[in-house]
Design a protein around this motif. Structure first.
Motif: not given
Length: 355
Positions: A114-118, A277-278, A286-289, A314-315
């Motif tokens: 995944c392109r957003f993977c933490f 999102l992390d 990818f971030e949504v406020p 939120l982690d």
């Protein structure tokens, strides 16, 4: 009629050239993405390829898996270890942040990346597979940690293990009297459903409570092969939970989230977590406020069954844990509470006890 030419077996696409040949990126993007692949792994499985509409430049499935040059731009707020795994690793393959549960990471390979993977800087096709000795040392840590009641298999993707190795891990954990729950987090049922074989389902057999948390972010990921894989797991007695990440361009609307949660429930998957999102490097697109996420969820309260309602979390960085983000429907007014009705949108006074 068949033309007699050999039929190529679908394969996982792992580089810019193969993505271009499949029509998933323009040819002129190859050079930039080739540089990107030296930093972050690429993998688009056949099951995922079948879900992508190459004619749609805003396709929400493609957005999750097709690399973008923007990933090479790291913002100041982004961290290489946003969930702080490293400081809480007592032995290789184990992360222990919460008193009563711990992660077991037997490998760092996934069926897709995944392109957003933490964990995007450490996962990859080389696998990061624990050696037999390292795995036994990790399992020995669990055996010697009676305060840990829940073992959570993650990675990477634990369902990339062979059924034999997976069975060994499940049986070892099941034999520990203090382990009440075994949980696995996986993309496999939606990204590589062909791996959910009878042998793999059998490997998960245990007398302990066992849950599989399926990671999916869009309703279209619950295609027929994924639903069949999940039916097989449910038939084997595996409890199914769902986790998603709130992602710009993927599920950042009430309609997209409603469709996702309904698709989960239809596949016998209970929505469990919706993650903010992390902030891993290169993931800003990818971030949504948070306030937007709260607003989207608020619109769904009352129009979706409570079974479809995940906890929005939120982690927190530094290993401070997952904090619920709401939305809230109640505010204090003196000793009373004012509670907004999800159906009528009106404020209802809930008097203090004894008032």
């Amino acid at each position: 009629m068949p033309d007699g030419s050999p039929q190529l077996k679908p394969r996982t696409l792992r580089d810019a050239q193969s993505l271009a040949e499949a029509g998933l990126i323009p040819p002129e993007a190859q050079a930039g993405l080739a540089r990107l692949s030296a930093t972050y792994a690429i993998a688009v499985s056949p099951a995922v390829q079948a879900l992508i509409d190459p004619a749609d430049p805003a396709d929400p499935i493609a957005r999750q898996y097709i690399p973008d040059a923007a990933e090479l731009v790291t913002l100041p707020q982004e961290r290489s270890d946003p969930t702080s795994d490293a400081p809480f690793t007592p032995v290789k393959g184990v992360v222990h942040r919460y008193p009563d549960r711990a992660l077991l990471k037997p490998l760092l390979a996934c069926p897709v990346y995944c392109r957003f993977c933490f964990r995007r800087e450490v996962v990859g096709p080389d696998g990061g597979l624990l050696t037999a000795a390292e795995l036994e040392a990790a399992l020995d840590w669990f055996a010697g940690s009676p305060q840990v009641r829940e073992a959570i298999l993650t990675g990477g993707d634990p369902l990339m293990l062979s059924p034999r190795r997976l069975r060994h891990v499940v049986q070892r954990l099941s034999a520990m009297p203090h382990i009440d729950i075994i949980r696995l987090h996986s993309r496999v049922p939606v990204a590589a459903p062909e791996r959910i074989t009878p042998a793999l389902a059998e490997a998960l057999e245990t007398e302990k409570a066992l849950f599989l948390c399926v990671h999916a972010n869009h309703a279209r990921e619950f295609a027929a092969p994924a639903r069949a894989a999940l039916r097989r797991l449910a038939g084997a007695g595996v409890g199914l939970l769902g986790q998603s990440v709130l992602l710009r361009g993927v599920n950042d609307s009430p309609e997209a989230l409603e469709a996702l949660f309904r698709a989960m429930l239809a596949a016998r998957v209970k929505p469990y977590y919706l993650h903010q999102l992390d902030r891993a490097p290169g993931t800003a697109r990818f971030e949504v406020p948070i306030e937007e996420g709260r607003r989207i969820l608020r619109t769904l309260r009352g129009r979706l069954t409570g079974l479809a309602w995940p906890t929005y979390v939120l982690d927190l960085p530094g290993g401070a844990g997952k904090a619920p983000l709401g939305p809230d429907f109640a505010t204090a007014e003196g000793l009373d509470w004012m509670v907004e009705g999800p159906l009528d949108g009106l404020a209802h006074r809930h008097p203090a006890s004894g008032a």
